[in-house]
Write a protein that holds these residues in place. Structure first.
Motif, PDB file in Angstrom:
ATOM      1  N   LEU A  75      37.475 -21.934   7.142  1.00 51.19           N
ATOM      2  CA  LEU A  75      37.508 -23.391   7.134  1.00 51.19           C
ATOM      3  C   LEU A  75      38.667 -23.915   7.972  1.00 51.19           C
ATOM      4  CD1 LEU A  75      36.658 -24.153   3.392  1.00 51.19           C
ATOM      5  CD2 LEU A  75      35.221 -24.662   5.382  1.00 51.19           C
ATOM      6  N   ALA A  76      39.796 -23.221   7.931  1.00 46.76           N
ATOM      7  CA  ALA A  76      40.955 -23.635   8.738  1.00 46.76           C
ATOM      8  C   ALA A  76      40.619 -23.587  10.227  1.00 46.76           C
ATOM      9  CB  ALA A  76      42.150 -22.746   8.433  1.00 46.76           C
ATOM     10  N   GLU A  77      39.802 -22.619  10.624  1.00 40.87           N
ATOM     11  CA  GLU A  77      39.364 -22.528  12.024  1.00 40.87           C
ATOM     12  C   GLU A  77      38.526 -23.732  12.426  1.00 40.87           C
ATOM     13  OE1 GLU A  77      37.307 -18.841  11.981  1.00 40.87           O
ATOM     14  OE2 GLU A  77      39.140 -17.613  12.050  1.00 40.87           O
ATOM     15  N   ARG A  78      37.984 -24.417  11.438  1.00 39.75           N
ATOM     16  CA  ARG A  78      37.166 -25.614  11.665  1.00 39.75           C
ATOM     17  C   ARG A  78      37.961 -26.895  11.339  1.00 39.75           C
ATOM     18  NH1 ARG A  78      34.129 -21.243  10.392  1.00 39.75           N
ATOM     19  NH2 ARG A  78      31.911 -21.158  10.976  1.00 39.75           N
ATOM     20  N   ASN A  79      39.280 -26.777  11.263  1.00 39.73           N
ATOM     21  CA  ASN A  79      40.188 -27.907  10.987  1.00 39.73           C
ATOM     22  C   ASN A  79      39.962 -28.533   9.614  1.00 39.73           C
ATOM     23  OD1 ASN A  79      41.724 -27.821  13.347  1.00 39.73           O
ATOM     24  ND2 ASN A  79      40.208 -29.014  14.478  1.00 39.73           N
ATOM     25  N   ILE A  80      39.665 -27.696   8.631  1.00 37.49           N
ATOM     26  CA  ILE A  80      39.535 -28.138   7.248  1.00 37.49           C
ATOM     27  C   ILE A  80      40.518 -27.329   6.406  1.00 37.49           C
ATOM     28  CG2 ILE A  80      38.028 -28.384   5.247  1.00 37.49           C
ATOM     29  CD1 ILE A  80      35.653 -28.514   7.168  1.00 37.49           C
ATOM     30  N   SER A 126      31.053 -34.227   3.127  1.00 34.55           N
ATOM     31  CA  SER A 126      29.811 -33.787   3.760  1.00 34.55           C
ATOM     32  C   SER A 126      30.088 -32.730   4.832  1.00 34.55           C
ATOM     33  CB  SER A 126      29.090 -34.984   4.380  1.00 34.55           C
ATOM     34  OG  SER A 126      27.911 -34.579   5.037  1.00 34.55           O
ATOM     35  N   LYS A 127      31.141 -32.940   5.617  1.00 31.48           N
ATOM     36  CA  LYS A 127      31.519 -31.977   6.653  1.00 31.48           C
ATOM     37  C   LYS A 127      31.921 -30.639   6.035  1.00 31.48           C
ATOM     38  CE  LYS A 127      32.781 -30.656  10.844  1.00 31.48           C
ATOM     39  NZ  LYS A 127      31.788 -30.335  11.899  1.00 31.48           N
ATOM     40  N   LEU A 128      32.687 -30.681   4.945  1.00 36.26           N
ATOM     41  CA  LEU A 128      33.071 -29.453   4.249  1.00 36.26           C
ATOM     42  C   LEU A 128      31.830 -28.673   3.828  1.00 36.26           C
ATOM     43  CD1 LEU A 128      35.089 -27.610   2.639  1.00 36.26           C
ATOM     44  CD2 LEU A 128      34.741 -29.187   0.711  1.00 36.26           C
ATOM     45  N   CYS A 129      30.874 -29.357   3.240  1.00 31.96           N
ATOM     46  CA  CYS A 129      29.662 -28.687   2.766  1.00 31.96           C
ATOM     47  C   CYS A 129      28.855 -28.107   3.925  1.00 31.96           C
ATOM     48  CB  CYS A 129      28.812 -29.657   1.947  1.00 31.96           C
ATOM     49  SG  CYS A 129      29.590 -30.139   0.381  1.00 31.96           S
ATOM     50  N   GLN A 130      28.782 -28.835   5.024  1.00 33.49           N
ATOM     51  CA  GLN A 130      28.070 -28.324   6.206  1.00 33.49           C
ATOM     52  C   GLN A 130      28.714 -27.032   6.713  1.00 33.49           C
ATOM     53  OE1 GLN A 130      27.955 -31.397   9.200  1.00 33.49           O
ATOM     54  NE2 GLN A 130      26.964 -32.869   7.840  1.00 33.49           N
ATOM     55  N   GLU A 131      30.034 -27.033   6.782  1.00 32.26           N
ATOM     56  CA  GLU A 131      30.736 -25.850   7.295  1.00 32.26           C
ATOM     57  C   GLU A 131      30.624 -24.681   6.325  1.00 32.26           C
ATOM     58  OE1 GLU A 131      31.656 -25.581  10.217  1.00 32.26           O
ATOM     59  OE2 GLU A 131      31.677 -27.668  10.872  1.00 32.26           O
ATOM     60  N   LEU A 132      30.620 -24.957   5.033  1.00 32.04           N
ATOM     61  CA  LEU A 132      30.442 -23.871   4.067  1.00 32.04           C
ATOM     62  C   LEU A 132      29.059 -23.258   4.190  1.00 32.04           C
ATOM     63  CD1 LEU A 132      32.214 -25.378   0.932  1.00 32.04           C
ATOM     64  CD2 LEU A 132      32.851 -23.273   2.114  1.00 32.04           C
ATOM     65  N   LYS A 133      28.055 -24.080   4.394  1.00 23.61           N
ATOM     66  CA  LYS A 133      26.688 -23.551   4.597  1.00 23.61           C
ATOM     67  C   LYS A 133      26.659 -22.652   5.824  1.00 23.61           C
ATOM     68  CE  LYS A 133      24.342 -27.585   2.598  1.00 23.61           C
ATOM     69  NZ  LYS A 133      23.529 -28.795   2.906  1.00 23.61           N
ATOM     70  N   SER A 134      27.335 -23.074   6.876  1.00 26.73           N
ATOM     71  CA  SER A 134      27.396 -22.288   8.098  1.00 26.73           C
ATOM     72  C   SER A 134      28.105 -20.952   7.871  1.00 26.73           C
ATOM     73  CB  SER A 134      28.124 -23.082   9.201  1.00 26.73           C
ATOM     74  OG  SER A 134      28.317 -22.290  10.346  1.00 26.73           O
ATOM     75  N   LYS A 152      29.271 -32.192  -7.090  1.00 21.61           N
ATOM     76  CA  LYS A 152      27.821 -32.363  -7.025  1.00 21.61           C
ATOM     77  C   LYS A 152      27.244 -31.751  -5.756  1.00 21.61           C
ATOM     78  CE  LYS A 152      24.334 -36.044  -6.744  1.00 21.61           C
ATOM     79  NZ  LYS A 152      24.131 -37.538  -6.707  1.00 21.61           N
ATOM     80  N   GLU A 153      27.887 -32.002  -4.615  1.00 21.73           N
ATOM     81  CA  GLU A 153      27.375 -31.499  -3.342  1.00 21.73           C
ATOM     82  C   GLU A 153      27.582 -29.994  -3.198  1.00 21.73           C
ATOM     83  OE1 GLU A 153      25.531 -33.323  -1.205  1.00 21.73           O
ATOM     84  OE2 GLU A 153      25.706 -34.801  -2.830  1.00 21.73           O
ATOM     85  N   LEU A 154      28.698 -29.484  -3.679  1.00 19.27           N
ATOM     86  CA  LEU A 154      28.935 -28.039  -3.619  1.00 19.27           C
ATOM     87  C   LEU A 154      27.928 -27.284  -4.478  1.00 19.27           C
ATOM     88  CD1 LEU A 154      32.838 -27.825  -3.819  1.00 19.27           C
ATOM     89  CD2 LEU A 154      31.425 -27.264  -1.844  1.00 19.27           C
ATOM     90  N   ALA A 155      27.592 -27.853  -5.621  1.00 19.90           N
ATOM     91  CA  ALA A 155      26.663 -27.191  -6.543  1.00 19.90           C
ATOM     92  C   ALA A 155      25.273 -27.033  -5.951  1.00 19.90           C
ATOM     93  CB  ALA A 155      26.596 -27.971  -7.855  1.00 19.90           C
ATOM     94  N   LYS A 156      24.951 -27.826  -4.941  1.00 24.74           N
ATOM     95  CA  LYS A 156      23.635 -27.740  -4.295  1.00 24.74           C
ATOM     96  C   LYS A 156      23.542 -26.567  -3.319  1.00 24.74           C
ATOM     97  CE  LYS A 156      22.880 -32.775  -4.310  1.00 24.74           C
ATOM     98  NZ  LYS A 156      22.710 -33.969  -3.430  1.00 24.74           N
ATOM     99  N   ILE A 157      24.671 -25.980  -2.960  1.00 25.47           N
ATOM    100  CA  ILE A 157      24.695 -24.938  -1.933  1.00 25.47           C
ATOM    101  C   ILE A 157      24.498 -23.569  -2.574  1.00 25.47           C
ATOM    102  CG2 ILE A 157      26.033 -23.892  -0.080  1.00 25.47           C
ATOM    103  CD1 ILE A 157      27.605 -26.508   0.132  1.00 25.47           C
TER     104      ILE A 157
END
Length: 398
Positions: free
Chosen positions: A345-350, A387-395, A308-313
Protein backbone atom coordinates in the motif's frame (compact mmCIF):
# COMPACT_ATOMS: atom_id res chain seq x y z
CA UNK A 1 -28.31 19.08 7.80
CA UNK A 2 -27.01 17.67 11.09
CA UNK A 3 -24.99 20.38 12.84
CA UNK A 4 -22.34 17.77 13.66
CA UNK A 5 -21.60 17.26 9.97
CA UNK A 6 -18.39 18.67 8.49
CA UNK A 7 -19.57 19.79 5.07
CA UNK A 8 -17.62 19.50 1.82
CA UNK A 9 -16.58 23.16 1.82
CA UNK A 10 -15.17 22.88 5.35
CA UNK A 11 -13.44 19.63 4.50
CA UNK A 12 -11.76 21.11 1.44
CA UNK A 13 -10.59 24.08 3.53
CA UNK A 14 -9.19 21.75 6.21
CA UNK A 15 -7.37 19.65 3.64
CA UNK A 16 -5.93 22.76 2.03
CA UNK A 17 -4.43 23.60 5.42
CA UNK A 18 -2.66 20.23 5.44
CA UNK A 19 -0.11 19.84 2.64
CA UNK A 20 0.31 16.14 3.33
CA UNK A 21 -3.21 15.35 2.10
CA UNK A 22 -2.18 16.36 -1.43
CA UNK A 23 0.81 13.99 -1.37
CA UNK A 24 -0.71 10.74 -0.10
CA UNK A 25 -3.61 8.97 1.58
CA UNK A 26 -2.89 8.81 5.28
CA UNK A 27 -4.63 6.08 7.27
CA UNK A 28 -2.06 5.96 10.07
CA UNK A 29 -3.62 8.56 12.35
CA UNK A 30 -3.47 6.19 15.31
CA UNK A 31 0.30 6.29 14.84
CA UNK A 32 0.81 9.94 13.99
CA UNK A 33 -1.61 12.24 12.18
CA UNK A 34 -0.71 14.73 9.49
CA UNK A 35 -0.39 18.09 11.30
CA UNK A 36 -1.97 21.26 9.95
CA UNK A 37 0.49 23.55 8.18
CA UNK A 38 0.06 26.32 10.76
CA UNK A 39 1.16 23.97 13.55
CA UNK A 40 4.42 23.33 11.71
CA UNK A 41 4.81 27.05 10.98
CA UNK A 42 4.34 27.85 14.68
CA UNK A 43 7.16 25.46 15.59
CA UNK A 44 9.54 26.57 12.84
CA UNK A 45 8.96 30.28 13.49
CA UNK A 46 9.71 29.79 17.17
CA UNK A 47 12.90 27.85 16.44
CA UNK A 48 14.08 30.58 14.07
CA UNK A 49 13.41 33.19 16.74
CA UNK A 50 15.41 31.09 19.22
CA UNK A 51 18.30 30.84 16.77
CA UNK A 52 18.35 34.59 16.23
CA UNK A 53 17.53 35.83 19.71
CA UNK A 54 18.45 33.09 22.19
CA UNK A 55 16.47 30.30 23.81
CA UNK A 56 15.72 31.85 27.19
CA UNK A 57 15.06 35.27 25.67
CA UNK A 58 12.58 33.81 23.20
CA UNK A 59 10.82 31.92 25.97
CA UNK A 60 10.43 35.16 27.93
CA UNK A 61 8.88 36.83 24.88
CA UNK A 62 6.31 34.03 24.52
CA UNK A 63 5.57 33.21 28.15
CA UNK A 64 1.90 34.15 27.91
CA UNK A 65 1.40 31.86 24.90
CA UNK A 66 3.29 29.01 26.55
CA UNK A 67 1.23 29.28 29.72
CA UNK A 68 -1.89 29.47 27.56
CA UNK A 69 -1.24 25.93 26.32
CA UNK A 70 -2.19 24.66 29.79
CA UNK A 71 -5.48 26.53 29.48
CA UNK A 72 -6.12 24.97 26.05
CA UNK A 73 -5.52 21.44 27.32
CA UNK A 74 -7.65 22.07 30.40
CA UNK A 75 -10.49 23.27 28.18
CA UNK A 76 -10.12 20.22 25.93
CA UNK A 77 -10.81 17.78 28.78
CA UNK A 78 -12.87 20.04 31.10
CA UNK A 79 -10.21 20.34 33.78
CA UNK A 80 -8.45 23.22 35.56
CA UNK A 81 -5.06 24.45 34.40
CA UNK A 82 -3.59 23.58 37.83
CA UNK A 83 -4.36 19.93 37.01
CA UNK A 84 -2.33 19.84 33.76
CA UNK A 85 1.32 18.93 33.18
CA UNK A 86 3.00 18.82 29.77
CA UNK A 87 5.23 15.91 28.78
CA UNK A 88 7.20 14.73 25.76
CA UNK A 89 4.87 11.77 25.21
CA UNK A 90 2.03 9.80 26.74
CA UNK A 91 4.30 7.03 28.01
CA UNK A 92 6.32 9.51 30.07
CA UNK A 93 3.10 11.02 31.40
CA UNK A 94 1.55 7.65 32.30
CA UNK A 95 4.80 6.31 33.77
CA UNK A 96 5.39 9.42 35.87
CA UNK A 97 1.92 9.12 37.37
CA UNK A 98 1.99 5.37 37.90
CA UNK A 99 5.49 5.19 39.35
CA UNK A 100 4.61 8.05 41.65
CA UNK A 101 1.95 5.95 43.38
CA UNK A 102 2.74 3.91 46.48
CA UNK A 103 1.62 0.28 46.69
CA UNK A 104 1.71 -1.92 49.77
CA UNK A 105 1.61 -5.65 50.37
CA UNK A 106 -1.85 -6.98 49.56
CA UNK A 107 -2.82 -4.15 47.22
CA UNK A 108 -4.62 -5.05 44.00
CA UNK A 109 -4.66 -3.29 40.62
CA UNK A 110 -7.38 -3.88 38.03
CA UNK A 111 -6.84 -3.46 34.29
CA UNK A 112 -8.34 -4.82 31.03
CA UNK A 113 -7.19 -7.23 28.36
CA UNK A 114 -6.96 -4.25 25.97
CA UNK A 115 -4.21 -2.56 27.99
CA UNK A 116 -1.29 -1.05 26.08
CA UNK A 117 2.11 -2.71 26.26
CA UNK A 118 3.99 0.16 27.95
CA UNK A 119 1.43 0.22 30.74
CA UNK A 120 1.65 -3.55 31.12
CA UNK A 121 5.40 -3.21 31.64
CA UNK A 122 4.66 -0.85 34.54
CA UNK A 123 2.13 -3.29 35.95
CA UNK A 124 4.60 -6.17 35.68
CA UNK A 125 7.25 -4.16 37.51
CA UNK A 126 4.97 -3.34 40.42
CA UNK A 127 3.62 -6.90 40.51
CA UNK A 128 7.16 -8.05 41.27
CA UNK A 129 6.81 -6.28 44.58
CA UNK A 130 5.82 -8.76 47.28
CA UNK A 131 2.09 -9.17 47.66
CA UNK A 132 0.95 -6.94 44.77
CA UNK A 133 -1.67 -8.52 42.50
CA UNK A 134 -2.82 -7.40 39.05
CA UNK A 135 -6.27 -8.53 37.90
CA UNK A 136 -7.20 -8.48 34.19
CA UNK A 137 -10.88 -8.03 33.32
CA UNK A 138 -11.61 -10.20 30.26
CA UNK A 139 -13.85 -9.08 27.43
CA UNK A 140 -17.22 -10.78 27.18
CA UNK A 141 -18.24 -13.04 24.29
CA UNK A 142 -19.04 -9.99 22.13
CA UNK A 143 -15.63 -8.44 22.74
CA UNK A 144 -16.87 -5.81 25.19
CA UNK A 145 -15.26 -4.85 28.48
CA UNK A 146 -17.27 -6.67 31.15
CA UNK A 147 -18.72 -4.35 33.80
CA UNK A 148 -20.11 -7.30 35.81
CA UNK A 149 -16.64 -8.88 35.89
CA UNK A 150 -15.16 -5.59 37.05
CA UNK A 151 -17.63 -5.36 39.91
CA UNK A 152 -16.87 -8.97 40.92
CA UNK A 153 -13.12 -8.30 40.84
CA UNK A 154 -13.22 -5.40 43.30
CA UNK A 155 -12.22 -6.18 46.87
CA UNK A 156 -11.30 -4.03 49.88
CA UNK A 157 -7.69 -4.41 48.68
CA UNK A 158 -8.31 -2.80 45.26
CA UNK A 159 -6.00 0.22 45.16
CA UNK A 160 -6.19 1.27 41.50
CA UNK A 161 -8.20 0.77 38.32
CA UNK A 162 -6.01 1.55 35.29
CA UNK A 163 -7.41 1.15 31.76
CA UNK A 164 -6.72 2.24 28.21
CA UNK A 165 -9.71 4.08 26.74
CA UNK A 166 -9.25 3.08 23.08
CA UNK A 167 -7.39 -0.08 22.17
CA UNK A 168 -4.32 0.31 19.98
CA UNK A 169 -4.83 -2.92 18.03
CA UNK A 170 -8.48 -3.81 18.51
CA UNK A 171 -10.36 -0.60 17.80
CA UNK A 172 -12.62 -1.03 20.83
CA UNK A 173 -13.71 1.74 23.21
CA UNK A 174 -13.93 0.98 26.90
CA UNK A 175 -16.93 2.34 28.88
CA UNK A 176 -14.77 4.69 30.93
CA UNK A 177 -17.69 6.65 32.41
CA UNK A 178 -19.28 3.49 33.78
CA UNK A 179 -15.90 2.36 35.11
CA UNK A 180 -15.44 5.78 36.69
CA UNK A 181 -18.77 5.58 38.48
CA UNK A 182 -17.79 2.21 39.92
CA UNK A 183 -14.37 3.51 40.96
CA UNK A 184 -15.90 6.52 42.70
CA UNK A 185 -18.54 4.43 44.48
CA UNK A 186 -15.82 2.14 45.80
CA UNK A 187 -13.39 5.02 46.52
CA UNK A 188 -10.72 3.53 44.23
CA UNK A 189 -8.09 5.61 42.45
CA UNK A 190 -8.89 5.66 38.70
CA UNK A 191 -6.35 6.11 35.89
CA UNK A 192 -7.18 6.42 32.16
CA UNK A 193 -4.80 6.18 29.20
CA UNK A 194 -6.41 8.46 26.58
CA UNK A 195 -3.55 8.18 24.10
CA UNK A 196 -5.84 7.17 21.21
CA UNK A 197 -8.97 9.04 22.28
CA UNK A 198 -7.67 12.57 22.92
CA UNK A 199 -8.59 14.51 19.79
CA UNK A 200 -10.68 11.69 18.37
CA UNK A 201 -13.73 12.05 20.62
CA UNK A 202 -14.96 14.32 23.42
CA UNK A 203 -13.25 13.83 26.79
CA UNK A 204 -14.58 15.21 30.06
CA UNK A 205 -12.61 14.24 33.15
CA UNK A 206 -15.49 15.31 35.38
CA UNK A 207 -17.89 12.93 33.63
CA UNK A 208 -15.28 10.19 33.53
CA UNK A 209 -14.56 10.78 37.23
CA UNK A 210 -10.93 9.83 36.69
CA UNK A 211 -8.13 10.91 38.99
CA UNK A 212 -5.39 10.61 36.37
CA UNK A 213 -5.45 10.82 32.57
CA UNK A 214 -2.54 10.71 30.12
CA UNK A 215 -2.46 11.50 26.40
CA UNK A 216 -0.21 12.18 23.45
CA UNK A 217 -0.25 15.04 20.96
CA UNK A 218 0.90 13.30 17.82
CA UNK A 219 -2.10 11.07 17.19
CA UNK A 220 -5.63 12.43 16.90
CA UNK A 221 -4.77 15.89 18.22
CA UNK A 222 -2.58 16.43 15.12
CA UNK A 223 0.20 17.96 17.19
CA UNK A 224 3.91 17.29 16.59
CA UNK A 225 5.72 14.21 17.83
CA UNK A 226 7.41 14.76 21.17
CA UNK A 227 4.30 16.18 22.87
CA UNK A 228 1.87 14.86 25.44
CA UNK A 229 0.15 15.79 28.67
CA UNK A 230 -0.95 14.50 32.05
CA UNK A 231 -4.06 15.36 34.03
CA UNK A 232 -3.96 14.80 37.78
CA UNK A 233 -7.06 15.75 39.74
CA UNK A 234 -6.29 18.32 42.41
CA UNK A 235 -7.30 15.96 45.20
CA UNK A 236 -5.06 13.19 43.86
CA UNK A 237 -1.87 15.19 43.41
CA UNK A 238 -0.63 14.59 46.94
CA UNK A 239 -1.14 10.84 46.48
CA UNK A 240 1.61 10.83 43.85
CA UNK A 241 5.27 11.43 44.51
CA UNK A 242 7.20 13.13 41.67
CA UNK A 243 9.79 10.63 40.44
CA UNK A 244 12.14 13.34 39.09
CA UNK A 245 12.50 16.84 40.47
CA UNK A 246 14.31 20.01 39.53
CA UNK A 247 13.97 23.68 40.49
CA UNK A 248 10.85 24.03 38.33
CA UNK A 249 8.85 21.87 40.76
CA UNK A 250 10.66 22.69 43.99
CA UNK A 251 11.42 25.98 45.73
CA UNK A 252 13.02 27.06 49.00
CA UNK A 253 15.67 24.42 48.38
CA UNK A 254 18.32 23.83 51.05
CA UNK A 255 20.01 20.84 52.61
CA UNK A 256 17.12 20.89 55.08
CA UNK A 257 14.54 20.25 52.38
CA UNK A 258 12.38 21.99 49.77
CA UNK A 259 8.81 23.04 49.04
CA UNK A 260 6.83 21.36 46.22
CA UNK A 261 4.74 23.57 43.98
CA UNK A 262 1.00 23.11 44.51
CA UNK A 263 -0.19 22.10 41.06
CA UNK A 264 0.29 19.30 38.51
CA UNK A 265 3.38 20.94 37.09
CA UNK A 266 5.24 19.51 40.09
CA UNK A 267 5.49 16.38 37.87
CA UNK A 268 7.28 18.25 35.06
CA UNK A 269 10.94 19.01 34.52
CA UNK A 270 11.88 22.51 33.42
CA UNK A 271 13.74 21.71 30.22
CA UNK A 272 11.56 20.79 27.25
CA UNK A 273 10.93 22.13 23.75
CA UNK A 274 8.96 25.37 23.97
CA UNK A 275 8.49 25.24 20.20
CA UNK A 276 6.77 21.86 20.42
CA UNK A 277 4.71 23.03 23.38
CA UNK A 278 3.36 25.92 21.30
CA UNK A 279 2.70 23.50 18.42
CA UNK A 280 0.71 21.33 20.80
CA UNK A 281 -1.25 24.36 21.96
CA UNK A 282 -2.14 25.37 18.39
CA UNK A 283 -3.28 21.84 17.56
CA UNK A 284 -5.43 21.57 20.70
CA UNK A 285 -6.98 24.98 20.03
CA UNK A 286 -7.78 23.93 16.45
CA UNK A 287 -9.51 20.74 17.60
CA UNK A 288 -11.58 22.71 20.11
CA UNK A 289 -12.59 25.23 17.44
CA UNK A 290 -13.75 22.49 15.09
CA UNK A 291 -15.59 20.77 17.92
CA UNK A 292 -14.76 17.35 19.32
CA UNK A 293 -18.33 16.18 18.85
CA UNK A 294 -18.11 17.06 15.14
CA UNK A 295 -14.70 15.41 14.79
CA UNK A 296 -15.98 12.24 16.44
CA UNK A 297 -19.15 12.23 14.31
CA UNK A 298 -17.10 12.25 11.10
CA UNK A 299 -14.56 9.72 12.32
CA UNK A 300 -17.37 7.31 13.19
CA UNK A 301 -18.92 7.81 9.77
CA UNK A 302 -15.64 7.14 7.97
CA UNK A 303 -14.66 4.14 10.10
CA UNK A 304 -18.09 2.53 9.72
CA UNK A 305 -17.87 3.07 5.96
CA UNK A 306 -14.37 1.57 5.86
CA UNK A 307 -15.42 -1.54 7.77
CA UNK A 308 -18.45 -1.97 5.53
CA UNK A 309 -16.43 -1.67 2.31
CA UNK A 310 -13.55 -3.84 3.52
CA UNK A 311 -15.97 -6.58 4.55
CA UNK A 312 -17.16 -6.83 0.93
CA UNK A 313 -13.69 -7.83 -0.29
CA UNK A 314 -13.08 -11.61 -0.45
CA UNK A 315 -9.98 -12.52 1.54
CA UNK A 316 -10.27 -9.68 4.06
CA UNK A 317 -11.38 -10.33 7.64
CA UNK A 318 -12.21 -7.47 9.99
CA UNK A 319 -10.53 -8.07 13.36
CA UNK A 320 -12.12 -5.32 15.48
CA UNK A 321 -13.52 -6.49 18.78
CA UNK A 322 -16.57 -5.11 20.61
CA UNK A 323 -19.79 -3.28 19.86
CA UNK A 324 -18.46 0.25 20.50
CA UNK A 325 -15.69 0.88 17.97
CA UNK A 326 -13.32 3.77 17.29
CA UNK A 327 -11.69 5.21 14.18
CA UNK A 328 -9.09 2.44 14.32
CA UNK A 329 -9.97 -0.32 11.83
CA UNK A 330 -8.03 -3.59 12.02
CA UNK A 331 -8.12 -6.41 9.50
CA UNK A 332 -6.22 -9.36 8.03
CA UNK A 333 -5.65 -10.27 4.39
CA UNK A 334 -5.75 -13.96 3.48
CA UNK A 335 -2.37 -15.48 2.58
CA UNK A 336 -0.55 -12.16 3.08
CA UNK A 337 1.50 -10.97 6.03
CA UNK A 338 0.34 -7.66 7.46
CA UNK A 339 3.74 -6.06 6.90
CA UNK A 340 3.59 -7.03 3.21
CA UNK A 341 0.15 -5.43 2.87
CA UNK A 342 1.51 -2.27 4.49
CA UNK A 343 4.51 -2.23 2.13
CA UNK A 344 2.42 -2.76 -0.99
CA UNK A 345 0.00 0.00 0.00
CA UNK A 346 2.89 2.37 0.74
CA UNK A 347 4.11 1.80 -2.83
CA UNK A 348 0.71 3.15 -3.90
CA UNK A 349 1.02 6.23 -1.60
CA UNK A 350 -1.37 4.87 1.02
CA UNK A 351 -0.20 4.81 4.64
CA UNK A 352 -1.44 2.16 7.05
CA UNK A 353 0.36 0.50 9.94
CA UNK A 354 0.84 -2.94 11.40
CA UNK A 355 -0.60 -3.74 14.80
CA UNK A 356 1.79 -6.22 16.32
CA UNK A 357 1.21 -8.67 19.14
CA UNK A 358 3.45 -6.53 21.34
CA UNK A 359 1.11 -3.51 21.26
CA UNK A 360 -1.79 -5.11 23.13
CA UNK A 361 -0.25 -8.45 24.15
CA UNK A 362 -3.03 -9.82 26.38
CA UNK A 363 -5.74 -9.24 23.75
CA UNK A 364 -3.64 -10.39 20.80
CA UNK A 365 -2.47 -13.56 22.54
CA UNK A 366 -5.99 -14.44 23.66
CA UNK A 367 -7.26 -14.19 20.06
CA UNK A 368 -4.26 -15.85 18.43
CA UNK A 369 -3.27 -12.79 16.39
CA UNK A 370 0.39 -12.20 15.58
CA UNK A 371 -0.28 -9.04 13.55
CA UNK A 372 -3.15 -7.09 12.01
CA UNK A 373 -3.27 -4.35 9.41
CA UNK A 374 -4.36 -1.12 11.12
CA UNK A 375 -6.05 1.62 9.11
CA UNK A 376 -7.02 4.60 11.26
CA UNK A 377 -9.17 7.41 9.86
CA UNK A 378 -9.37 11.07 10.79
CA UNK A 379 -11.84 13.81 9.92
CA UNK A 380 -9.66 15.08 7.06
CA UNK A 381 -9.85 11.72 5.27
CA UNK A 382 -12.45 11.30 2.55
CA UNK A 383 -14.87 8.68 1.28
CA UNK A 384 -12.94 8.67 -1.99
CA UNK A 385 -9.75 7.75 -0.13
CA UNK A 386 -11.52 4.79 1.43
CA UNK A 387 -12.69 3.70 -2.02
CA UNK A 388 -9.11 3.99 -3.31
CA UNK A 389 -7.82 1.88 -0.41
CA UNK A 390 -10.32 -0.86 -1.21
CA UNK A 391 -9.46 -0.77 -4.92
CA UNK A 392 -5.76 -1.16 -4.18
CA UNK A 393 -6.38 -3.98 -1.71
CA UNK A 394 -8.38 -5.85 -4.36
CA UNK A 395 -5.48 -5.39 -6.74
CA UNK A 396 -2.98 -6.68 -4.16
CA UNK A 397 -5.12 -9.72 -3.34
CA UNK A 398 -5.67 -10.62 -6.98
Amino acid sequence: MDTRTINNEELEFMRNLTKGTSQLIHFNNAGSSLPPDFVIETIVDYLIEEALGGGYETEANHMDQINGVYDNIAKLINANREEIAIFENASAAWGTAFKGLTFNDGDEIITSEMEYVTNIIGLVDVQKQSGIKVKVIPNDDLGNFSIPELEKAITPNTKLIAVTHVSSSGGSILPIEEIGNIAKTNKILYMVDACQSAGQMPLDVKKIKCDILSATGRKYLRAPRGTGFLFVKKGAQKKMKPILLDFFAASNVSLSGYTLRQDARRFELYEKSRALTLGLGRAVDYAINIGLDRIWYRIRHLSELMRKELAKIPGIVIRDSGENLSGIVTFSVKDLESVDVKTKLAERNINVSVGGAQATPIYMDKNGFSTVVRASVHYYNTEEEISKLCQELKSIIN
